[in-house]
Design a protein around this motif. Structure first.
Motif, PDB file in Angstrom:
ATOM      1  N   PRO A 123      -2.388  -4.059 -41.450  1.00 21.60           N
ATOM      2  CA  PRO A 123      -3.402  -4.827 -42.200  1.00 21.60           C
ATOM      3  C   PRO A 123      -2.915  -6.172 -42.707  1.00 21.60           C
ATOM      4  CG  PRO A 123      -2.592  -2.952 -43.487  1.00 21.60           C
ATOM      5  CD  PRO A 123      -2.056  -2.791 -42.094  1.00 21.60           C
ATOM      6  N   LEU A 124      -1.633  -6.293 -43.080  1.00 21.61           N
ATOM      7  CA  LEU A 124      -1.142  -7.571 -43.592  1.00 21.61           C
ATOM      8  C   LEU A 124      -1.115  -8.629 -42.490  1.00 21.61           C
ATOM      9  CD1 LEU A 124      -0.177  -8.748 -46.269  1.00 21.61           C
ATOM     10  CD2 LEU A 124       2.177  -8.287 -45.543  1.00 21.61           C
ATOM     11  N   ILE A 125      -0.648  -8.242 -41.282  1.00 27.01           N
ATOM     12  CA  ILE A 125      -0.660  -9.184 -40.156  1.00 27.01           C
ATOM     13  C   ILE A 125      -2.093  -9.565 -39.804  1.00 27.01           C
ATOM     14  CG2 ILE A 125       0.021  -9.533 -37.760  1.00 27.01           C
ATOM     15  CD1 ILE A 125       2.229  -7.516 -38.144  1.00 27.01           C
ATOM     16  N   GLU A 126      -2.974  -8.567 -39.781  1.00 22.58           N
ATOM     17  CA  GLU A 126      -4.374  -8.825 -39.449  1.00 22.58           C
ATOM     18  C   GLU A 126      -5.000  -9.810 -40.430  1.00 22.58           C
ATOM     19  OE1 GLU A 126      -8.292  -6.183 -38.287  1.00 22.58           O
ATOM     20  OE2 GLU A 126      -7.003  -5.488 -39.907  1.00 22.58           O
ATOM     21  N   GLU A 127      -4.701  -9.637 -41.719  1.00 21.10           N
ATOM     22  CA  GLU A 127      -5.287 -10.516 -42.729  1.00 21.10           C
ATOM     23  C   GLU A 127      -4.880 -11.975 -42.514  1.00 21.10           C
ATOM     24  OE1 GLU A 127      -5.056 -11.330 -47.573  1.00 21.10           O
ATOM     25  OE2 GLU A 127      -4.009  -9.621 -46.683  1.00 21.10           O
ATOM     26  N   PHE A 128      -3.598 -12.204 -42.280  1.00 19.82           N
ATOM     27  CA  PHE A 128      -3.138 -13.586 -42.200  1.00 19.82           C
ATOM     28  C   PHE A 128      -3.446 -14.222 -40.844  1.00 19.82           C
ATOM     29  CE2 PHE A 128      -0.669 -12.300 -45.927  1.00 19.82           C
ATOM     30  CZ  PHE A 128      -0.869 -13.408 -46.736  1.00 19.82           C
ATOM     31  N   VAL A 129      -3.428 -13.462 -39.762  1.00 19.97           N
ATOM     32  CA  VAL A 129      -3.826 -14.028 -38.474  1.00 19.97           C
ATOM     33  C   VAL A 129      -5.312 -14.391 -38.509  1.00 19.97           C
ATOM     34  CG1 VAL A 129      -4.082 -13.572 -36.012  1.00 19.97           C
ATOM     35  CG2 VAL A 129      -2.030 -12.821 -37.189  1.00 19.97           C
ATOM     36  N   PHE A 130      -6.108 -13.530 -39.120  1.00 26.00           N
ATOM     37  CA  PHE A 130      -7.540 -13.815 -39.256  1.00 26.00           C
ATOM     38  C   PHE A 130      -7.756 -15.071 -40.091  1.00 26.00           C
ATOM     39  CE2 PHE A 130     -11.899 -13.294 -40.651  1.00 26.00           C
ATOM     40  CZ  PHE A 130     -12.524 -12.770 -39.536  1.00 26.00           C
ATOM     41  N   LEU A 131      -6.994 -15.209 -41.181  1.00 25.86           N
ATOM     42  CA  LEU A 131      -7.104 -16.399 -42.024  1.00 25.86           C
ATOM     43  C   LEU A 131      -6.727 -17.659 -41.248  1.00 25.86           C
ATOM     44  CD1 LEU A 131      -5.649 -15.210 -45.455  1.00 25.86           C
ATOM     45  CD2 LEU A 131      -7.953 -16.092 -45.054  1.00 25.86           C
ATOM     46  N   ALA A 132      -5.675 -17.573 -40.418  1.00 24.18           N
ATOM     47  CA  ALA A 132      -5.257 -18.727 -39.630  1.00 24.18           C
ATOM     48  C   ALA A 132      -6.357 -19.170 -38.668  1.00 24.18           C
ATOM     49  CB  ALA A 132      -3.975 -18.402 -38.868  1.00 24.18           C
ATOM     50  N   CYS A 133      -7.015 -18.211 -38.046  1.00 22.01           N
ATOM     51  CA  CYS A 133      -8.116 -18.551 -37.137  1.00 22.01           C
ATOM     52  C   CYS A 133      -9.299 -19.137 -37.903  1.00 22.01           C
ATOM     53  CB  CYS A 133      -8.549 -17.317 -36.356  1.00 22.01           C
ATOM     54  SG  CYS A 133      -7.318 -16.679 -35.196  1.00 22.01           S
ATOM     55  N   GLN A 134      -9.560 -18.605 -39.099  1.00 20.42           N
ATOM     56  CA  GLN A 134     -10.632 -19.172 -39.924  1.00 20.42           C
ATOM     57  C   GLN A 134     -10.320 -20.611 -40.327  1.00 20.42           C
ATOM     58  OE1 GLN A 134     -10.862 -16.042 -43.023  1.00 20.42           O
ATOM     59  NE2 GLN A 134     -13.037 -15.893 -42.513  1.00 20.42           N
ATOM     60  N   LEU A 135      -9.051 -20.888 -40.597  1.00 21.66           N
ATOM     61  CA  LEU A 135      -8.655 -22.242 -40.969  1.00 21.66           C
ATOM     62  C   LEU A 135      -8.980 -23.245 -39.871  1.00 21.66           C
ATOM     63  CD1 LEU A 135      -7.189 -24.006 -43.099  1.00 21.66           C
ATOM     64  CD2 LEU A 135      -5.064 -23.518 -41.873  1.00 21.66           C
ATOM     65  N   ILE A 136      -8.881 -22.817 -38.616  1.00 19.49           N
ATOM     66  CA  ILE A 136      -9.192 -23.700 -37.488  1.00 19.49           C
ATOM     67  C   ILE A 136     -10.695 -23.805 -37.270  1.00 19.49           C
ATOM     68  CG2 ILE A 136      -8.890 -24.049 -35.007  1.00 19.49           C
ATOM     69  CD1 ILE A 136      -6.377 -24.502 -36.697  1.00 19.49           C
ATOM     70  N   ILE A 137     -11.380 -22.698 -37.385  1.00 21.64           N
ATOM     71  CA  ILE A 137     -12.789 -22.670 -36.997  1.00 21.64           C
ATOM     72  C   ILE A 137     -13.688 -23.284 -38.075  1.00 21.64           C
ATOM     73  CG2 ILE A 137     -13.747 -20.483 -37.885  1.00 21.64           C
ATOM     74  CD1 ILE A 137     -14.492 -19.848 -34.942  1.00 21.64           C
ATOM     75  N   TYR A 138     -13.234 -23.284 -39.339  1.00 18.26           N
ATOM     76  CA  TYR A 138     -14.025 -23.874 -40.426  1.00 18.26           C
ATOM     77  C   TYR A 138     -13.444 -25.239 -40.808  1.00 18.26           C
ATOM     78  CZ  TYR A 138     -16.456 -19.430 -41.103  1.00 18.26           C
ATOM     79  OH  TYR A 138     -17.226 -18.312 -40.923  1.00 18.26           O
ATOM     80  N   GLN A 139     -13.467 -26.160 -39.872  1.00 24.31           N
ATOM     81  CA  GLN A 139     -13.025 -27.526 -40.110  1.00 24.31           C
ATOM     82  C   GLN A 139     -14.219 -28.479 -40.065  1.00 24.31           C
ATOM     83  OE1 GLN A 139      -9.787 -28.948 -40.667  1.00 24.31           O
ATOM     84  NE2 GLN A 139      -9.251 -26.816 -41.127  1.00 24.31           N
ATOM     85  N   LYS A 140     -14.091 -29.596 -40.778  1.00 29.07           N
ATOM     86  CA  LYS A 140     -15.171 -30.584 -40.795  1.00 29.07           C
ATOM     87  C   LYS A 140     -15.408 -31.176 -39.413  1.00 29.07           C
ATOM     88  CE  LYS A 140     -14.187 -32.008 -45.559  1.00 29.07           C
ATOM     89  NZ  LYS A 140     -13.744 -33.126 -46.440  1.00 29.07           N
ATOM     90  N   HIS A 141     -14.337 -31.324 -38.652  1.00 28.49           N
ATOM     91  CA  HIS A 141     -14.413 -31.921 -37.324  1.00 28.49           C
ATOM     92  C   HIS A 141     -13.864 -30.923 -36.311  1.00 28.49           C
ATOM     93  CE1 HIS A 141     -15.239 -35.802 -39.227  1.00 28.49           C
ATOM     94  NE2 HIS A 141     -14.245 -35.533 -40.057  1.00 28.49           N
ATOM     95  N   PRO A 142     -14.299 -30.989 -35.032  1.00 30.68           N
ATOM     96  CA  PRO A 142     -13.740 -30.107 -33.998  1.00 30.68           C
ATOM     97  C   PRO A 142     -12.225 -30.222 -33.957  1.00 30.68           C
ATOM     98  CG  PRO A 142     -15.655 -31.296 -33.159  1.00 30.68           C
ATOM     99  CD  PRO A 142     -15.350 -31.890 -34.505  1.00 30.68           C
ATOM    100  N   THR A 143     -11.559 -29.095 -34.057  1.00 33.89           N
ATOM    101  CA  THR A 143     -10.102 -29.069 -34.145  1.00 33.89           C
ATOM    102  C   THR A 143      -9.531 -28.223 -33.013  1.00 33.89           C
ATOM    103  OG1 THR A 143     -10.204 -29.288 -36.545  1.00 33.89           O
ATOM    104  CG2 THR A 143      -8.143 -28.462 -35.627  1.00 33.89           C
ATOM    105  N   PRO A 144      -8.540 -28.732 -32.276  1.00 29.56           N
ATOM    106  CA  PRO A 144      -7.942 -27.942 -31.192  1.00 29.56           C
ATOM    107  C   PRO A 144      -7.329 -26.653 -31.722  1.00 29.56           C
ATOM    108  CG  PRO A 144      -7.277 -30.255 -31.055  1.00 29.56           C
ATOM    109  CD  PRO A 144      -7.964 -30.085 -32.369  1.00 29.56           C
ATOM    110  N   ALA A 145      -7.462 -25.590 -30.948  1.00 26.10           N
ATOM    111  CA  ALA A 145      -6.911 -24.299 -31.355  1.00 26.10           C
ATOM    112  C   ALA A 145      -5.398 -24.332 -31.453  1.00 26.10           C
ATOM    113  CB  ALA A 145      -7.352 -23.209 -30.377  1.00 26.10           C
ATOM    114  N   SER A 146      -4.751 -25.278 -30.795  1.00 25.70           N
ATOM    115  CA  SER A 146      -3.294 -25.376 -30.860  1.00 25.70           C
ATOM    116  C   SER A 146      -2.804 -25.697 -32.266  1.00 25.70           C
ATOM    117  CB  SER A 146      -2.792 -26.451 -29.893  1.00 25.70           C
ATOM    118  OG  SER A 146      -3.387 -27.709 -30.195  1.00 25.70           O
TER     119      SER A 146
END
Length: 477
Positions: A123-146
């Motif tokens: 669960p701890l890995i899942e929480e932070f990997v999910f947060l990292a993906c959210q950080l990319i997907i909820y950006q003001k401008h289109p942001t590369p997944a890299s």
């Protein structure tokens, strides 16, 4: 040669290397392309095999203008895929639900290199990997997944730029806590290792851009050919890129309002290249998306799927089963059970190259596949024309050149911010990032003094202060 009529529906093909399954699939790809009403995506982990042979025949038939070709070992002109693409739904709840599905599917692709089905037991890995993906997907401008590789690097300028651009307040607070040290590195270290294992690879980072809109390309009945390589890219990275593209196709089919144009998705070496995951996304697509206009062709050497659930799902939801020569007797036994008669065990072991048994619904037939003839008279001419066409294809705005990106020094960010990059290139396809003007604003020390003497003294001081220019200043004086 008269091409056979393309048969709609899901299909699975088994056969050892050299049995003829690639030759047969090339014929079906060309037949589908000639209809003009089908979009095609070919995922081929091999080098100059299925994707390249299909491409040669498409070029020979004048269809190269519909084609985009991406060899994953190439780093010159590459397609910029929008991995972790945010939802565009109008309703907030639906938008969040689609974003969550996109994130979880991307995480499952990352897990394949570790042969893990999910992070439910971590669960701890899942929480932070999910947060990292959210950080990319909820950006003001289109942001590369890299950019996700900087999600847990507080010392990087990219990290703070991502925080400032995040529109999800809860996610933003979490990463502010990481930046301040309230959340210790030991809590997210395992998530960082999972992400950096692939997302820091050059082959992945160079293909994370906003130049290529896959949804628009498929809506225009385009033909996307993805090819792996024998060198220059690790199998884990290739599997991640190809798996992410496959999931993007599924998301496109689910989110579009109408079930057309139909899309043909061909997955070669589906088991050996780890392109059929244990999480079951591909199986659910086989079961659910046929009626929404998606046909999936799965090619593999043997039915060694990740688990029995996936194997049963593939065999159940493919209306056509093609059996070429199996080198393994255990595979021949499975073929006999699938074809419905124990006598087929010896029959399939006697098949020659290009021969196959085809089971469509409850009917079994024997077929001989005739390869497509060389489209040109002279040997080597087909390959030459294909390479020439590829040069023209790679000039299109869907491609970009990482080598032409503006470079920065160690005190600045190494990648242009979304404000500086051409983030709207998918909306304006006539402009390519490789040809777009870079930031030309001058720095403060570039203004010249008004006095001629002062300008001369300034020029001399610059030449003396620049390494390698002392000899030039002496010779000029």
């Amino acid at each position: 040669m008269t091409l056979p009529q393309f048969q709609f529906g899901n299909r699975v093909t088994f056969g050892t290397t050299g049995s003829g399954k690639t030759t047969a699939e090339v014929i079906d790809i060309v037949a589908a392309a000639l209809l003009g009403t089908i979009a095609i995506v070919v995922i081929d982990p091999h080098f100059m095999s299925l994707a390249w042979n299909a491409y040669i025949h498409l070029v020979a038939r004048g269809l190269w203008r519909r084609v985009l070709f991406d060899r994953l070992s190439n780093f010159d002109r590459v397609l910029g895929y929008q991995f972790l693409r945010p939802s565009t739904a109008n309703q907030t709840n639906r938008r969040d639900a689609e974003n969550e599905q996109t994130i979880r599917e991307f995480i499952d692709v990352l897990l394949r290199r570790r042969d893990m089905q999910s992070l439910a037991s971590h669960p701890l890995i899942e929480e932070f990997v999910f947060l990292a993906c959210q950080l990319i997907i909820y950006q003001k401008h289109p942001t590369p997944a890299s950019e996700i590789r900087y999600a847990f690097e507080p010392q990087e300028p990219h990290f703070h730029r991502l925080i400032s651009g995040c529109t999800h307040e809860e996610v933003r607070r979490k990463f502010l806590a990481i930046a301040s040290g309230q959340i210790k590195s030991g809590q997210y270290a395992a998530a960082r290792r999972l992400i950096s294992g692939v997302c820091g690879s050059p082959a992945f980072t160079t293909r994370c851009h906003t130049t290529f809109d896959l949804n628009r390309f498929l809506n225009r009945r385009g033909i996307l050919l993805i090819e792996g390589a024998s060198h220059g890219i690790s199998p884990d990275t290739a599997s991640t890129i190809m798996g992410a593209i496959i999931l993007q196709v599924f998301h496109f089919i689910r989110s579009r309002p109408k079930p057309y144009p139909r899309v043909l998705l061909v997955i070669d070496e589906a088991t050996n290249a780890n392109l059929i995951g244990a999480a079951g996304h591909e199986v659910r697509a086989l079961a659910e998306l046929q009626k929404r206009g998606l046909d999936i062709h799965i090619l593999c050497q043997s039915p060694n799927f990740p688990n029995s659930f996936v194997e049963d799902g593939v065999l159940t939801n493919c209306i056509e089963h093609h059996w070429f020569f199996p080198a393994n007797d255990a595979v021949a036994q499975k073929a006999a059970r699938d074809l419905g008669d124990a006598e087929y065990r010896q029959s399939v072991r006697s098949l020659r190259r290009g021969q196959r048994y085809v089971k469509r619904l409850n009917r079994v037939t024997f077929e001989q596949v005739t390869p497509l003839p060389d489209p040109w008279t002279f040997p080597g001419l087909a390959d030459s024309k294909a390479r020439k066409a590829l040069t023209e294809i790679q000039k299109r705005p869907e491609y970009w050149s990482p080598s032409e990106c503006p470079q920065t020094d160690s005190n600045q960010t190494a990648v242009p911010s979304p404000d500086q990059t051409q983030s709207t290139s998918n909306l304006t396809p006539n402009k390519s990032p490789s040809t777009s003007p870079t930031n030309t604003s001058s720095s403060a020390d570039t203004s010249l003094p008004t006095s001629p003497a002062a300008r001369l003294n300034t020029e001399r001081s610059r030449n003396c202060g620049t390494p390698g220019n002392s000899s030039e200043s002496e010779s000029s004086s």
